[in-house]
Design a protein around this motif. Structure first.
Motif, short mmCIF file in Angstrom:
data_model
loop_
_atom_site.label_atom_id
_atom_site.label_comp_id
_atom_site.label_asym_id
_atom_site.label_seq_id
_atom_site.Cartn_x
_atom_site.Cartn_y
_atom_site.Cartn_z
N GLY A 254 18.62 -41.78 12.85
CA GLY A 254 19.60 -42.09 11.80
C GLY A 254 20.88 -41.33 12.03
N VAL A 255 21.83 -41.51 11.12
CA VAL A 255 23.13 -40.87 11.36
C VAL A 255 23.49 -39.81 10.33
N ASP A 256 22.64 -39.63 9.30
CA ASP A 256 22.99 -38.59 8.32
C ASP A 256 22.60 -37.23 8.90
N ILE A 257 23.59 -36.62 9.51
CA ILE A 257 23.33 -35.41 10.28
C ILE A 257 22.91 -34.25 9.38
N ARG A 258 23.46 -34.22 8.17
CA ARG A 258 23.15 -33.10 7.29
C ARG A 258 21.67 -33.13 6.91
N ILE B 27 16.83 -19.55 7.51
CA ILE B 27 17.38 -20.23 8.68
C ILE B 27 18.74 -20.80 8.29
N ALA B 28 19.65 -20.89 9.25
CA ALA B 28 20.98 -21.44 8.93
C ALA B 28 21.25 -22.67 9.80
N VAL B 29 22.04 -23.58 9.22
CA VAL B 29 22.47 -24.77 9.94
C VAL B 29 24.00 -24.75 9.94
N ILE B 30 24.61 -24.96 11.12
CA ILE B 30 26.09 -25.11 11.17
C ILE B 30 26.37 -26.59 11.32
N ILE B 31 27.27 -27.08 10.52
CA ILE B 31 27.53 -28.51 10.51
C ILE B 31 29.04 -28.73 10.29
N GLY B 32 29.54 -29.87 10.73
CA GLY B 32 30.96 -30.16 10.53
C GLY B 32 31.15 -31.23 9.45
N ALA B 33 32.16 -31.06 8.61
CA ALA B 33 32.48 -32.11 7.62
C ALA B 33 33.28 -33.20 8.34
N MET C 206 43.19 -28.06 2.69
CA MET C 206 42.95 -26.68 3.12
C MET C 206 41.73 -26.60 4.04
N ALA C 207 41.84 -25.77 5.06
CA ALA C 207 40.70 -25.54 5.93
C ALA C 207 39.74 -24.58 5.23
N SER C 208 38.44 -24.82 5.38
CA SER C 208 37.49 -23.91 4.74
C SER C 208 36.14 -23.96 5.46
N VAL C 209 35.35 -22.90 5.22
CA VAL C 209 33.95 -22.92 5.66
C VAL C 209 33.13 -22.68 4.40
N SER C 210 32.21 -23.62 4.08
CA SER C 210 31.43 -23.44 2.85
C SER C 210 30.01 -22.98 3.19
N TYR C 211 29.38 -22.36 2.19
CA TYR C 211 28.02 -21.82 2.37
C TYR C 211 27.20 -22.24 1.16
N ARG D 277 15.15 -23.10 1.65
CA ARG D 277 15.33 -21.82 2.34
C ARG D 277 16.35 -21.94 3.48
N VAL D 278 17.09 -23.08 3.47
CA VAL D 278 18.04 -23.33 4.55
C VAL D 278 19.47 -23.05 4.08
N ALA D 279 20.18 -22.19 4.81
CA ALA D 279 21.61 -21.99 4.51
C ALA D 279 22.41 -23.04 5.29
N VAL D 280 23.24 -23.80 4.57
CA VAL D 280 24.04 -24.83 5.25
C VAL D 280 25.49 -24.33 5.30
N VAL D 281 25.98 -24.12 6.52
CA VAL D 281 27.35 -23.63 6.73
C VAL D 281 28.19 -24.80 7.22
N THR D 282 29.17 -25.22 6.42
CA THR D 282 29.93 -26.43 6.77
C THR D 282 31.37 -26.08 7.11
N VAL D 283 31.79 -26.52 8.31
CA VAL D 283 33.17 -26.31 8.76
C VAL D 283 33.98 -27.52 8.32
N ASP D 284 35.07 -27.25 7.60
CA ASP D 284 35.87 -28.37 7.09
C ASP D 284 37.35 -28.11 7.37
N ASN D 285 37.87 -28.74 8.39
CA ASN D 285 39.27 -28.54 8.77
C ASN D 285 39.78 -29.83 9.44
N PRO D 286 40.07 -30.86 8.62
CA PRO D 286 40.45 -32.13 9.21
C PRO D 286 41.71 -32.01 10.06
N PRO D 287 41.91 -32.86 11.08
CA PRO D 287 41.04 -34.00 11.39
C PRO D 287 39.91 -33.69 12.37
#
Ligand code: 3H9
Length: 698
Positions: free
Chosen positions: A176-180, A49-55, A2-7, A12-22
């Motif tokens: 490094g590569v750990d983007i989150r 502050i918010a961060v937008i990130i992709g799964a 399932m496609a989803s956006v998590s919060y 104090r950082v809101a992490v917004v993750t877009v998850d819709n493979p591939p």
């Protein structure tokens, strides 16, 4: 999945993750998920502050292309991005893998951007016949200037994170590569610096636009060959330097919706999905390919050397066999030259080239050196007898399970297979010249070819960065068989009064990379002559013969390589100019054939050429030589310079209407019912009111 956006909040950082493979495409669920997440962030007192990130593999690969052409569903992407940008609290886009199209536009809606090493950032919309439609044409010039924005938007080519940093598209490359983790650290550092929200829409208009817009427009008008989207995108960027942000967005929307409605968009999206569909064959869906690490190539001419180059460039070890040491030296020199060209284009480092030439490439005269190879590709002279001899020899030397492939362009692969005791290991791999450059590979499946050999051929194409299309056995397979038919239609027009120059011009104006007589000059008129000789035995008394082509051949005018073919080439010039002597030879041929020349309009030239191509394409599909119409399309897009924005010949036929193509064929048949007989499949589809696409199971 399932496609989803998590919060979630981390400190104090809101992490917004877009998850819709591939590719985390921005489908409706994702757009509304983002809208909900940013609505929540605005009222979330625990987050500053918010961060937008992709799964998964990337941030976002763009808008969801499968929604194109369907009724729009809210929230729209431009609105979601405006909502993100208008956040009073700062927003960071954390980019890894890729940020493409709408994905990069989401990042441009954020106030800060960081990227991981190895990231690609781009606005590839023009490759789909559209342009950025969610603020990209307005925000990009404000951020990086009009020139850089136009380069990215009109080419569609992504940039690296280093280029993005240099142009100001991103603020930082993370270690490094750990983007989150990196994104959260970066957000926290912004918080400690009291960094404000920083919308790009608030930046002044680009200041480097003077003259730049006109320069791009002029450059594109020269180079585009009928493609419209890049020029429309220039209009949108122009709006960004002339209008307010809000007005510019409106203009972008208007132009974007206009492009969405064009046949070019339909053609390019068809090309996008078709080039992915060609590899989806039920016969190999559950079949594991054999391992290929060591490849043998027989023959070191242009084709063999090109195939060997392609293999070594993509990490395979190659042993190339030639007749004697002079020929092996020549093959090695050709491959070294090909590798040098790759170094010049920045595709290969000089040290890598040296390592390939010493370690990965062996050139030998002894077939015995092939005994450990997993796959042999034979690229010797195009003669059944010579090929049979080679295959008989290979059958003796190689263990069962090694794949024996022939790089023939038209010969019967079933017949070649009979010379071995293992026809199941035999397949055709039809490469296109130059093999290290051309992306098409026709995989010719013979009657007894084993499914895992077919699967291996498709896996090999992937390793070589090529697009493989399955073809059945017939003279010329998919591409050259159809080519032979429409080339004949062109020769008939010459016999009836059209000049080869008018034909080439009409077809390049239509969008082809080259017309048929320019192609002849490039390939060599000896190739066409050999084909006519080979087919002479099967000639029908009513076939019309292009005697002018033989006349040029007998004069030794073989095309570019002799400085003279249909065109005359000054020294070093590859463009060529029309030659009155050639026109005289053609006039003589018409006289001998007893035809009185008439004039042709460019429109008639295109209609005859395309009708011949589509009619034979329909036969090729009907006989199962091509699996689906889309396979024919991909062959022509990748191997024959067909304009991509028309989607391929079968898609072109669908868009023009099959009834119109059939009507043309029937009209042409009134004066020549030998050449122009409608393909049964075409008649059937028209009678049923269907199109070719109805046969395209993807
Ligand atoms: C846009 O963003 C417009 C906006 O400006 C404005 C909007 C208002 N949507 O290629 P792969 C599928 S336009 C839906 O094999 P890779 C693809 O069909 C968009 N589906 O992977 C395939 O499906 P299947 C601008 C998509 O790793 C699967 O994903 N963006 C999309 O070789 C895997 O794809 C682009 O033009 C999509 N956007 O390459 C980028 N993208 O497995 C288009 C992919 O069923 N995409 N699929 O065959 C690409 O160029 C490549 O997919 C990418 C990954 C480079 C991302």
């Amino acid at each position: 999945m399932m496609a989803s956006v998590s919060y979630e909040t981390v400190g104090r950082v809101a992490v917004v993750t877009v998850d819709n493979p591939p590719v985390n495409a921005l489908s409706r669920v994702i757009r509304s998920g983002l809208s909900d997440a940013f609505g929540r962030f605005q009222t979330d007192e625990s987050a500053d502050i918010a961060v937008i990130i992709g799964a998964g593999r990337m941030l976002i690969g763009g808008a969801d292309i499968s929604e194109f052409g369907k009724p729009p569903q809210s929230p729209s992407l431009p609105d979601v991005i405006l909502q993100i940008e208008q956040s009073a609290k700062p927003v960071v886009a954390a980019i890894h893998g890729m940020a493409l199209g709408g994905g990069l536009e989401v990042a441009l809606g954020a106030h800060y951007r960081i990227a991981a090493p190895g990231t690609r950032l781009g606005l590839p919309e023009v490759k789909l016949g559209i342009m950025p439609g969610a603020g990209g044409t307005q925000r990009m010039p404000r951020l990086v200037g009009a020139d850089t924005a136009l380069k990215m938007i009109t080419s569609g080519t992504p940039v690296t994170e280093a280029e993005a940093l240099q142009s100001g598209l991103i603020d930082q490359i993370c270690e490094g590569v750990d983007i989150r983790e990196a994104a959260i650290d970066y957000a926290q550092s912004l918080l400690s610096d009291n960094a404000p929200a920083r919308p790009i829409s608030g930046l002044p208009r680009a200041t480097d636009s003077e003259g730049v817009i006109q320069q791009w427009r002029a450059k594109l008008q020269k180079s585009l060959r009928g493609e419209v989207a890049p020029l429309v995108a220039v209009d949108a960027v122009e709006a960004s330097v002339q209008k307010s942000f809000a007005e510019g967005l409106k203009e972008e929307r208007r132009l974007f919706l206009h492009l969405m409605d064009t046949p070019q968009r339909a053609g390019l999206i068809h090309a996008f999905f078709s080039e992915r569909a060609v590899a989806k064959l039920p016969e190999i869906s559950d079949i594991a390919p054999r391992d290929i690490a060591r490849v043998g190539v027989i023959g070191g001419g242009t084709m063999g050397a090109g195939i060997a180059t392609s293999a070594v460039l993509n990490g395979l070890a190659v042993t190339l066999v030639e007749r004697d040491s002079e020929a092996t030296d020549k093959a090695r020199a050709t491959i070294a030259g090909n590798l040098d060209a790759a170094v010049k284009r920045g595709k290969l480092k000089a040290e890598q080239r040296d390592a390939i030439l010493t370690d990965a490439l062996k050139t030998v005269t002894d077939y015995g050196a092939l005994s450990g190879a997993d796959l042999i590709i034979e690229a010797v002279f195009e003669s059944m007898d010579v090929k049979k001899e080679v295959f008989a020899k290979l059958d003796e030397i190689l263990p069962r399970g090694a794949i024996l492939a022939t790089n023939t362009s038209y010969l019967d692969v079933n017949e070649i297979a009979t010379t071995t005791a293992r026809p199941e290991d035999v397949i055709g791999l039809h490469f296109f010249s130059p093999a290290q450059v051309m992306k098409l590979l026709e995989v010719v499946v013979a009657d007894k070819t084993a499914p895992d050999v077919v699967a291996t051929a498709f896996a090999l194409a992937k390793t070589l960065g090529k697009t493989a299309v399955r073809a059945g056995v017939c003279d010329g397979f998919i591409g050259n068989r159809i080519l032979s038919h429409y080339r004949t239609a062109a020769d008939h027009m010459v016999l009836d009064g059209a000049s080869p120059y008018q034909i080439d011009k009409a077809l390049t104006d239509f969008g082809f990379a080259m017309g048929p007589y320019q192609v002849s000059d490039l390939a060599g008129l000896d190739i066409g002559y050999a084909t006519r000789q080979r087919k002479a035995a099967d000639a029908h008394p009513r076939d019309r013969y292009p005697t002018f082509a033989d006349a040029l051949y007998h004069k030794g005018w073989l095309g570019q390589k002799t400085g003279h073919g249909y065109y005359l080439y000054e020294k070093g010039d590859r463009k060529g100019r029309p030659d009155p002597e050639v026109e005289q030879i053609i006039a003589q041929a018409r006289k001998e054939a007893g035809t009185s020349p008439r004039t042709f309009s460019d429109d008639e030239i295109v209609r005859r050429y395309m009708a011949a191509m589509v009619n034979e394409g329909a036969r090729v599909v009907d006989e199962g030589i091509a699996q689906r119409p889309l396979d024919v399309d991909v062959v022509f897009l990748y191997g024959y310079g067909f304009p991509r924005w028309r989607g391929g010949p079968m898609k072109y036929a669908d868009m023009r209407g099959l009834d119109s193509i059939l009507a043309d064929i029937r009209t042409f048949a009134e004066t020549d019912d030998h050449f122009w007989s409608p393909a049964p499949l075409l008649e059937k589809l028209v009678a049923e009111g269907r199109n070719f696409d109805s046969l395209n199971q993807r």
